[in-house]
Motif scaffolding. Structure first.
Motif, PDB file in Angstrom:
ATOM      1  N   GLU A   4      35.684  27.413  26.820  1.00  0.00           N
ATOM      2  CA  GLU A   4      35.211  26.197  27.475  1.00  0.00           C
ATOM      3  C   GLU A   4      36.392  25.288  27.832  1.00  0.00           C
ATOM      4  N   ALA A   5      37.380  25.207  26.942  1.00  0.00           N
ATOM      5  CA  ALA A   5      38.571  24.398  27.216  1.00  0.00           C
ATOM      6  C   ALA A   5      39.352  24.972  28.392  1.00  0.00           C
ATOM      7  N   ILE A   6      39.466  26.282  28.456  1.00  0.00           N
ATOM      8  CA  ILE A   6      40.175  26.934  29.571  1.00  0.00           C
ATOM      9  C   ILE A   6      39.460  26.660  30.888  1.00  0.00           C
ATOM     10  N   GLN A   7      38.125  26.693  30.862  1.00  0.00           N
ATOM     11  CA  GLN A   7      37.355  26.429  32.079  1.00  0.00           C
ATOM     12  C   GLN A   7      37.581  25.001  32.577  1.00  0.00           C
ATOM     13  N   LYS A   8      37.683  24.052  31.656  1.00  0.00           N
ATOM     14  CA  LYS A   8      37.949  22.666  32.053  1.00  0.00           C
ATOM     15  C   LYS A   8      39.344  22.534  32.676  1.00  0.00           C
ATOM     16  N   ILE A   9      40.316  23.251  32.101  1.00  0.00           N
ATOM     17  CA  ILE A   9      41.670  23.227  32.658  1.00  0.00           C
ATOM     18  C   ILE A   9      41.666  23.822  34.062  1.00  0.00           C
ATOM     19  N   ASN A  10      40.942  24.953  34.224  1.00  0.00           N
ATOM     20  CA  ASN A  10      40.837  25.584  35.543  1.00  0.00           C
ATOM     21  C   ASN A  10      40.166  24.659  36.550  1.00  0.00           C
ATOM     22  N   ALA A 146      48.520  26.808  39.418  1.00  0.00           N
ATOM     23  CA  ALA A 146      48.775  27.559  38.188  1.00  0.00           C
ATOM     24  C   ALA A 146      47.755  27.199  37.113  1.00  0.00           C
ATOM     25  N   PHE A 147      47.389  25.927  37.008  1.00  0.00           N
ATOM     26  CA  PHE A 147      46.358  25.520  36.052  1.00  0.00           C
ATOM     27  C   PHE A 147      44.991  26.097  36.433  1.00  0.00           C
ATOM     28  N   ARG A 148      44.753  26.217  37.726  1.00  0.00           N
ATOM     29  CA  ARG A 148      43.441  26.678  38.203  1.00  0.00           C
ATOM     30  C   ARG A 148      43.173  28.121  37.794  1.00  0.00           C
ATOM     31  N   TYR A 149      44.198  28.944  37.839  1.00  0.00           N
ATOM     32  CA  TYR A 149      43.999  30.373  37.599  1.00  0.00           C
ATOM     33  C   TYR A 149      44.570  30.845  36.260  1.00  0.00           C
ATOM     34  N   CYS A 150      45.030  29.917  35.424  1.00  0.00           N
ATOM     35  CA  CYS A 150      45.637  30.333  34.159  1.00  0.00           C
ATOM     36  C   CYS A 150      44.571  30.754  33.153  1.00  0.00           C
ATOM     37  N   GLU A 151      44.975  31.609  32.241  1.00  0.00           N
ATOM     38  CA  GLU A 151      44.123  31.995  31.124  1.00  0.00           C
ATOM     39  C   GLU A 151      44.529  31.278  29.843  1.00  0.00           C
ATOM     40  N   SER A 152      45.681  30.577  29.951  1.00  0.00           N
ATOM     41  CA  SER A 152      46.166  29.778  28.823  1.00  0.00           C
ATOM     42  C   SER A 152      47.088  28.695  29.380  1.00  0.00           C
TER      43      SER A 152
END
Length: 229
Positions: A4-10, A146-152
Motif C-alpha cells: 500500500e505504501a509503494i502504491q502511494k509512492i507510485n 522513477a517514483f511512479r514505476y519504482c518497486e522500492s
C-alpha cells in the motif's frame, strides 16, 4: 501494508510527472514569447521608443515634535536652505497641519534615456530564468517518473535521479545575480556582470544531497535485509 505504501509512492510520482509536464508546456510558451520579444527589440529601430524616468517625493517634517523653538518664518527658511542643496529642480514647501510638506520634483533626474533596446536585457534576464526552470523541470519529471514505476523508494534509480536533480539546482545559486546584472544593464544601458551566491539555494541543495545519502543508506539496509531473507 508495504504494498500500500509503494502504491502511494507510485501515485504521487504519477501526479508529479503530470504536473511537471504541464509546467514544462507553460515554460516553453513563456520562452517562445520572450524570444519573440527579444527578436522584436533587435529588429526595431533604436529610436522607435524612448522614455526617461523622473521622480517625485513628499516629505512631512514637524520641527515642533523635536522641541525646536523657532518661528514659522525661521523654520521655513531653514527648510528652504536644506532643500537648496539637493539636486531637485523644483521643491514646494507648504503647511500640512502642524507639519511642513516638502514636495520635490526632479525634472533633471540624470537617469539615462531608455530605448526599446533597453528591454532586451530584461527579456534575456527572464529568458535565463525560464530556460533554467525548464531544465530543472526535466530533472523533476525524471525523478517523479522513477517514483511512479519504482518497486522500492530505495532503488538505485531513485537515488540516481535525485542526485541529478540536486546537480541541476547548482546554476540557481548564481542565476539570481546574473539576472540582476542583466536587469541593471537594461535600466542603465550598461551591462556589468556581478556574481553573487544565493545561500538559500545552497541550503536546499545540501538538504537534497543529504537525502540522497539517506536513500543510499536505506538501499544498503534493504539489500542486506533481502539477502538475509
Amino acid at each position: 501494508m508495504k504494498q500500500e505504501a509503494i502504491q502511494k509512492i507510485n501515485r504521487m510520482g504519477k501526479i508529479g510527472q503530470i504536473v511537471s509536464c504541464i509546467l514544462q508546456v507553460i515554460t516553453i510558451i513563456g520562452i517562445i514569447i520572450l524570444l519573440a520579444g527579444s527578436f522584436a527589440c533587435l529588429i526595431a529601430p533604436k529610436d522607435f521608443l524612448k522614455f526617461k524616468m523622473y521622480y517625485n517625493m513628499d516629505i512631512w517634517f514637524d520641527p515642533n515634535a523635536l522641541g525646536i523653538s523657532q518661528t514659522a518664518e525661521e523654520q521655513t527658511n531653514m527648510l528652504k536652505q536644506l532643500t537648496s542643496d539637493t539636486d531637485a529642480s523644483d521643491t514646494d514647501i507648504t503647511m500640512d497641519g502642524s507639519a511642513y510638506l516638502l514636495h520635490t520634483t526632479d525634472s533633471e533626474y540624470d537617469a539615462p534615456a531608455l530605448t526599446i533596446r533597453s528591454f532586451l536585457g530584461l527579456f534575456v534576464s527572464y529568458l535565463l530564468y525560464l530556460i533554467m526552470t525548464f531544465i530543472t523541470l526535466c530533472f523533476i519529471k525524471n525523478l517523479c517518473s522513477a517514483f511512479r514505476y519504482c518497486e522500492s523508494p530505495f532503488a538505485p534509480a531513485i537515488t540516481k535521479k535525485m542526485s541529478q536533480f540536486a546537480f541541476s539546482l547548482i546554476p540557481w545559486v548564481f542565476l539570481s545575480s546574473i539576472s540582476h546584472s542583466f536587469t541593471l544593464g537594461a535600466m542603465g544601458n550598461k551591462f556589468t556582470l556581478q556574481l553573487g551566491v544565493n545561500l538559500n539555494m545552497v541550503l536546499i541543495i545540501l538538504v537534497i544531497f543529504a537525502l540522497v545519502f539517506i536513500f543510499k543508506y536505506g538501499a544498503i539496509l534493504q539489500q542486506e535485509s533481502d539477502e538475509t531473507l
